[in-house]
Design an enzyme around this catalytic site. Structure first.
Site, mmCIF file in Angstrom:
data_model
loop_
_atom_site.group_PDB
_atom_site.id
_atom_site.type_symbol
_atom_site.label_atom_id
_atom_site.label_comp_id
_atom_site.label_asym_id
_atom_site.label_seq_id
_atom_site.Cartn_x
_atom_site.Cartn_y
_atom_site.Cartn_z
ATOM 1 N N LYS A 73 -1.401 25.385 -32.851
ATOM 2 C CA LYS A 73 -0.363 25.409 -33.884
ATOM 3 C C LYS A 73 -0.944 25.728 -35.263
ATOM 4 O O LYS A 73 -2.159 25.662 -35.480
ATOM 5 C CB LYS A 73 0.402 24.075 -33.889
ATOM 6 C CG LYS A 73 1.314 23.974 -32.653
ATOM 7 C CD LYS A 73 2.224 22.764 -32.666
ATOM 8 C CE LYS A 73 3.153 22.804 -31.451
ATOM 9 N NZ LYS A 73 4.023 21.584 -31.373
ATOM 10 N N ARG A 110 -0.058 18.318 -24.510
ATOM 11 C CA ARG A 110 0.584 19.568 -24.088
ATOM 12 C C ARG A 110 -0.218 20.726 -24.646
ATOM 13 O O ARG A 110 -0.275 20.904 -25.866
ATOM 14 C CB ARG A 110 2.025 19.587 -24.599
ATOM 15 C CG ARG A 110 2.806 20.835 -24.201
ATOM 16 C CD ARG A 110 4.241 20.759 -24.673
ATOM 17 N NE ARG A 110 4.963 21.991 -24.389
ATOM 18 C CZ ARG A 110 4.870 23.081 -25.152
ATOM 19 N NH1 ARG A 110 4.110 23.074 -26.250
ATOM 20 N NH2 ARG A 110 5.555 24.166 -24.837
HETATM 21 N N1 7PM Z 1 7.306 17.936 -26.090
HETATM 22 C C1 7PM Z 1 6.954 19.022 -26.801
HETATM 23 N N2 7PM Z 1 7.444 20.241 -26.458
HETATM 24 C C2 7PM Z 1 7.071 21.295 -27.213
HETATM 25 N N3 7PM Z 1 7.442 22.594 -27.109
HETATM 26 C C3 7PM Z 1 6.815 23.243 -28.106
HETATM 27 S S1 7PM Z 1 7.086 24.928 -28.398
HETATM 28 C C4 7PM Z 1 5.978 25.294 -29.723
HETATM 29 C C5 7PM Z 1 4.561 25.457 -29.263
HETATM 30 O O1 7PM Z 1 3.741 25.785 -30.156
HETATM 31 O O2 7PM Z 1 4.263 25.304 -28.084
HETATM 32 C C6 7PM Z 1 6.439 26.551 -30.352
HETATM 33 C C7 7PM Z 1 6.940 26.486 -31.631
HETATM 34 C C8 7PM Z 1 7.385 27.647 -32.238
HETATM 35 C C9 7PM Z 1 7.355 28.853 -31.553
HETATM 36 C C10 7PM Z 1 6.843 28.900 -30.252
HETATM 37 C C11 7PM Z 1 6.374 27.752 -29.642
HETATM 38 N N4 7PM Z 1 6.031 22.444 -28.840
HETATM 39 C C12 7PM Z 1 6.203 21.189 -28.285
HETATM 40 C C13 7PM Z 1 5.680 19.901 -28.632
HETATM 41 O O3 7PM Z 1 4.898 19.703 -29.593
HETATM 42 N N5 7PM Z 1 6.096 18.849 -27.847
#
Ligand code: 7PM
Length: 285
Positions: free
Chosen positions: A223, A258
């Site tokens: 991230k 995750r």
């Molecule tokens: N429970 C849980 N589910 C999640 N799904 C995601 S999507 C995120 C990413 O970077 O994977 C993301 C954010 C923005 C765009 C693409 C992908 N992040 C989480 C988390 O932090 N916790």
């Protein structure tokens, strides 16, 4: 905290920090590869993460990119369901579905998914009822507002306290809707309506969330905040930073992390667990 999560018959033990592998099913926007190629690629990736040692695979079809519009229901179903089916058949691992939509929750569990991972914490209309009806564990994640606007100018008086309060409220709402507490997981939602300073406070203060009485999930993988702490611009260059962050999260009580980089994270956790198993040196009185 329950010793394990029963994911529709596939048990996710929580005796040590477990690794959730990320399987994003998003069309390859650079080529016109059709839905079939997208499914094939996602399934192959999930199988690889299983080989690398993932304990659970998280399948998501909706990019919650800040500012992104929502993926229509039919498109999300078309992306997610075939991949869930194939990974449930192709591995012995529990498979979770990363969605806010009640209809996707129902279809994914019908296709064999054993956990719902809801970044909207069951706040969408019908989501509490749908999740309760599936009888599978649910991850409740904090997000400030909606994906479209959450990063505009997120502000908190005390981010840890406010995220903790939100999660406590959503746990209560889920229990009221009939979801047993042993099926609930709490997640502070790194990057979902947080500045890097907010994410730092949440990681440093992660132990606070273990007071909720449910397992804590942490997701910082690749991230932006990892990039800001390390100066690594490209997500693919954020592996070491992500592994470090998830090791720190595990030390602060996270039971599930995750991640994109399963093998690296599994190895880091094994080193930590080896050391953690050594009895503390006796301190002479
Ligand atoms: N429970 C849980 N589910 C999640 N799904 C995601 S999507 C995120 C990413 O970077 O994977 C993301 C954010 C923005 C765009 C693409 C992908 N992040 C989480 C988390 O932090 N916790």
């Amino acid at each position: 905290v329950s010793p394990s999560l029963d994911c529709a018959g596939r048990v996710l033990k929580l005796d040590r920090t477990r690794v959730m592998g990320i399987v994003n099913v998003t069309p390859d926007s650079f080529s016109d590869s059709g839905a079939h190629a997208t499914t094939e690629a996602a399934v192959a990736h999930g199988l690889r993460l299983a080989e690398e040692g993932a304990d659970i695979l998280d399948v998501g079809g909706e990019s919650t990119r800040p500012g992104a519009g929502e993926v229509p229901l039919e498109e999300e179903l078309r992306r997610v369901i075939p991949v869930v089916e194939r990974l449930v058949r192709g591995t012995a691992l529990p498979v979770s579905v990363d969605t806010c939509k009640p209809e996707v929750m129902r279809a994914a569990v019908a296709a064999g998914a054993g956990m719902i991972n809801d970044v909207c914490a069951l706040r969408r209309d019908g989501a509490l009822e749908a999740a309760a009806a599936q009888g599978v564990p649910v991850v409740l994640m904090h997000m400030l507002g909606e994906p479209r606007s959450m990063q505009d100018d997120p502000r908190y008086d005390d981010v840890v306290a406010e995220v903790h309060r939100f999660l406590a409220e959503r746990i209560f709402a889920a229990e009221l809707a009939g979801i047993p507490k042993k099926h609930l997981v709490a997640d502070p939602g790194f990057g979902f309506g947080k500045t890097t300073a907010h994410n730092l406070a949440l990681l440093a203060g992660l132990e606070r969330f273990t007071e909720l009485g449910v397992p804590v999930l942490a997701g910082l993988s690749r991230k932006r905040s990892i990039g800001e702490w390390t100066g690594r611009q490209a997500p693919a260059e954020r592996v070491a930073g992500s592994v470090a962050a998830h090791l720190l999260a595990a030390q602060r009580g996270a039971r599930i992390v995750r991640v994109h980089d399963v093998a690296a994270t599994v190895d880091a956790l094994k080193v930590w667990e080896a050391v953690a198993a050594v009895p503390a040196p006796r301190r002479d009185a």
